[in-house]
Write a protein that holds these residues in place. Structure first.
Motif, PDB file in Angstrom:
ATOM      1  N   VAL A   1       0.687  -1.468   0.080  1.00  0.00           N
ATOM      2  CA  VAL A   1      -0.009  -0.107   0.197  1.00  0.00           C
ATOM      3  C   VAL A   1       0.933   1.070  -0.099  1.00  0.00           C
ATOM      4  O   VAL A   1       0.435   2.283  -0.558  1.00  0.00           O
ATOM      5  N   PHE A   2       2.156   1.177   0.613  1.00  0.00           N
ATOM      6  CA  PHE A   2       3.124   2.294   0.456  1.00  0.00           C
ATOM      7  C   PHE A   2       4.284   1.871   0.894  1.00  0.00           C
ATOM      8  O   PHE A   2       4.503   0.814   1.678  1.00  0.00           O
ATOM      9  N   THR A   3       5.106   2.642   0.692  1.00  0.00           N
ATOM     10  CA  THR A   3       6.835   2.354   1.116  1.00  0.00           C
ATOM     11  C   THR A   3       7.249   3.830   1.410  1.00  0.00           C
ATOM     12  O   THR A   3       6.930   5.092   1.262  1.00  0.00           O
ATOM     13  N   SER A   4       8.200   3.763   2.297  1.00  0.00           N
ATOM     14  CA  SER A   4       8.940   4.924   2.996  1.00  0.00           C
ATOM     15  C   SER A   4      10.285   4.854   3.129  1.00  0.00           C
ATOM     16  O   SER A   4      10.698   3.759   3.478  1.00  0.00           O
ATOM     17  N   SER A   5      10.938   5.854   2.854  1.00  0.00           N
ATOM     18  CA  SER A   5      12.342   5.951   2.970  1.00  0.00           C
ATOM     19  C   SER A   5      12.961   6.644   4.112  1.00  0.00           C
ATOM     20  O   SER A   5      14.131   7.027   4.578  1.00  0.00           O
ATOM     21  N   THR A   6      11.770   7.298   5.147  1.00  0.00           N
ATOM     22  CA  THR A   6      12.132   8.184   6.204  1.00  0.00           C
ATOM     23  C   THR A   6      11.211   8.089   7.211  1.00  0.00           C
ATOM     24  O   THR A   6      10.277   7.599   6.892  1.00  0.00           O
ATOM     25  N   THR A   7      11.372   7.898   8.512  1.00  0.00           N
ATOM     26  CA  THR A   7      10.576   7.861   9.535  1.00  0.00           C
ATOM     27  C   THR A   7       9.482   8.868   9.435  1.00  0.00           C
ATOM     28  O   THR A   7       8.328   8.815   9.688  1.00  0.00           O
ATOM     29  N   GLN A   8       9.817  10.226   9.067  1.00  0.00           N
ATOM     30  CA  GLN A   8       8.919  11.135   8.980  1.00  0.00           C
ATOM     31  C   GLN A   8       7.752  10.940   8.025  1.00  0.00           C
ATOM     32  O   GLN A   8       6.470  10.979   8.139  1.00  0.00           O
ATOM     33  N   ASP A   9       8.150  10.319   6.873  1.00  0.00           N
ATOM     34  CA  ASP A   9       7.140  10.023   5.597  1.00  0.00           C
ATOM     35  C   ASP A   9       6.523   8.503   6.231  1.00  0.00           C
ATOM     36  O   ASP A   9       5.266   8.578   5.723  1.00  0.00           O
ATOM     37  N   LEU A  10       7.059   7.814   6.832  1.00  0.00           N
ATOM     38  CA  LEU A  10       6.464   6.692   7.487  1.00  0.00           C
ATOM     39  C   LEU A  10       5.274   7.034   8.326  1.00  0.00           C
ATOM     40  O   LEU A  10       3.989   6.380   8.086  1.00  0.00           O
ATOM     41  N   PHE A  11       5.346   7.801   9.131  1.00  0.00           N
ATOM     42  CA  PHE A  11       4.420   8.146  10.145  1.00  0.00           C
ATOM     43  C   PHE A  11       3.398   8.957   9.542  1.00  0.00           C
ATOM     44  O   PHE A  11       2.079   8.899   9.855  1.00  0.00           O
ATOM     45  N   LYS A  12       3.783   9.522   8.530  1.00  0.00           N
ATOM     46  CA  LYS A  12       2.596  10.443   7.959  1.00  0.00           C
ATOM     47  C   LYS A  12       1.711   9.610   6.889  1.00  0.00           C
ATOM     48  O   LYS A  12       0.563   9.685   6.997  1.00  0.00           O
ATOM     49  N   LYS A  13       2.441   8.673   6.264  1.00  0.00           N
ATOM     50  CA  LYS A  13       1.404   7.677   5.564  1.00  0.00           C
ATOM     51  C   LYS A  13       0.992   6.657   6.499  1.00  0.00           C
ATOM     52  O   LYS A  13      -0.189   6.125   6.035  1.00  0.00           O
ATOM     53  N   LEU A  14       1.319   6.315   7.529  1.00  0.00           N
ATOM     54  CA  LEU A  14       0.445   5.490   8.521  1.00  0.00           C
ATOM     55  C   LEU A  14      -0.981   6.095   8.853  1.00  0.00           C
ATOM     56  O   LEU A  14      -1.745   5.304   9.040  1.00  0.00           O
ATOM     57  N   ALA A  15      -0.780   7.338   8.919  1.00  0.00           N
ATOM     58  CA  ALA A  15      -2.009   8.186   9.059  1.00  0.00           C
ATOM     59  C   ALA A  15      -2.974   8.243   7.765  1.00  0.00           C
ATOM     60  O   ALA A  15      -4.279   8.363   8.022  1.00  0.00           O
TER      61      ALA A  15
END
Length: 230
Positions: A34-48
């Protein structure tokens, strides 16, 4: 198997790893990234923004976090309590893997694993609510645990007097000084030292001192037990 696809997120700071996982999981009909992230900031943004069942997450995702990655694991669980995390590790030790599992990781996969089908297999097992580790990692953790128990039992095999003797030796006392302090003959003290070294697997004073240091660290959290009588 349920018709519902397993929704997976991938978090890794290396684009080549993300690309490889995407290519691999694209072949699985029951798995959707459903998504990929390469930074923690982007990870938590996409988790929301996205709903995911499982995150495949690099255990050393950023330099800002501890090397074991358990800080990130706990942060994700606080943010999304129901999500499962599969650590994707390059070089975690068995002790670090055990810590990650204790902190809530659903599974751990080593990046050096040659059987790529293991990744999809692990995701399915975790999604079905199974606590899962690949056989090689399970064997490694079990071996480490048994080794630790063996070390601890070697300490508890010492008599009370043998413990006193090696503790005094580690503090820098000579055989003659210990004999005088304990009102024993130097030969008796020497024999007790030799027996203790044999039980601890040490062949010289340096090994003995290092061995005792290791055991003191390992036994620090153990409940106190009565010393074994001579």
């Amino acid at each position: 198997m349920s018709d519902k696809r397993i929704k997976v997120a991938i978090a890794d700071q290396h684009p080549i790893v993300i690309y490889g996982l995407l290519a691999l999981l694209r072949e699985e009909n029951d798995i959707e990234v459903v998504f990929t992230s390469s930074t923690t900031q982007d990870l938590f943004k996409k988790l929301a923004l996205y709903e995911a069942d499982i995150i495949i997450c690099d255990s050393n995702f950023t330099e800002a976090l501890d090397t074991k990655g358990t800080q990130l694991l706990r942060s994700i669980h606080r943010y999304i309590p129901h999500i499962n995390i599969v650590f994707y590790s390059a070089n975690l030790t068995s002790h670090q893997i055990a810590e990650a599992m204790e902190a809530g990781a659903a599974s751990v996969i080593r990046k050096s694993e040659e059987d790529f089908s293991l990744i999809a297999h692990t995701l399915r097992r975790v999604h079905n609510g199974t606590f899962y580790l690949q056989p090689s990692i399970s064997h490694e953790i079990l071996s480490s645990f048994l080794s630790g128990r063996q070390k601890n039992s070697s300490w508890h095999s010492l008599s009370a007097r043998e413990k006193v003797v090696i503790q005094l030796i580690c503090e820098g006392h000579s055989i003659k000084q210990i004999a005088h302090e304990l009102c024993k003959s130097p030969k008796t003290i020497s024999n007790q030292k030799t027996m203790a070294m044999r039980k601890l697997g040490a062949t010289n004073d340096i090994q003995l001192i290092n061995r005792v240091k290791e055991l003191r660290y390992e036994l620090a959290a153990e409940p106190k037990k009565e010393d074994k009588e001579e």
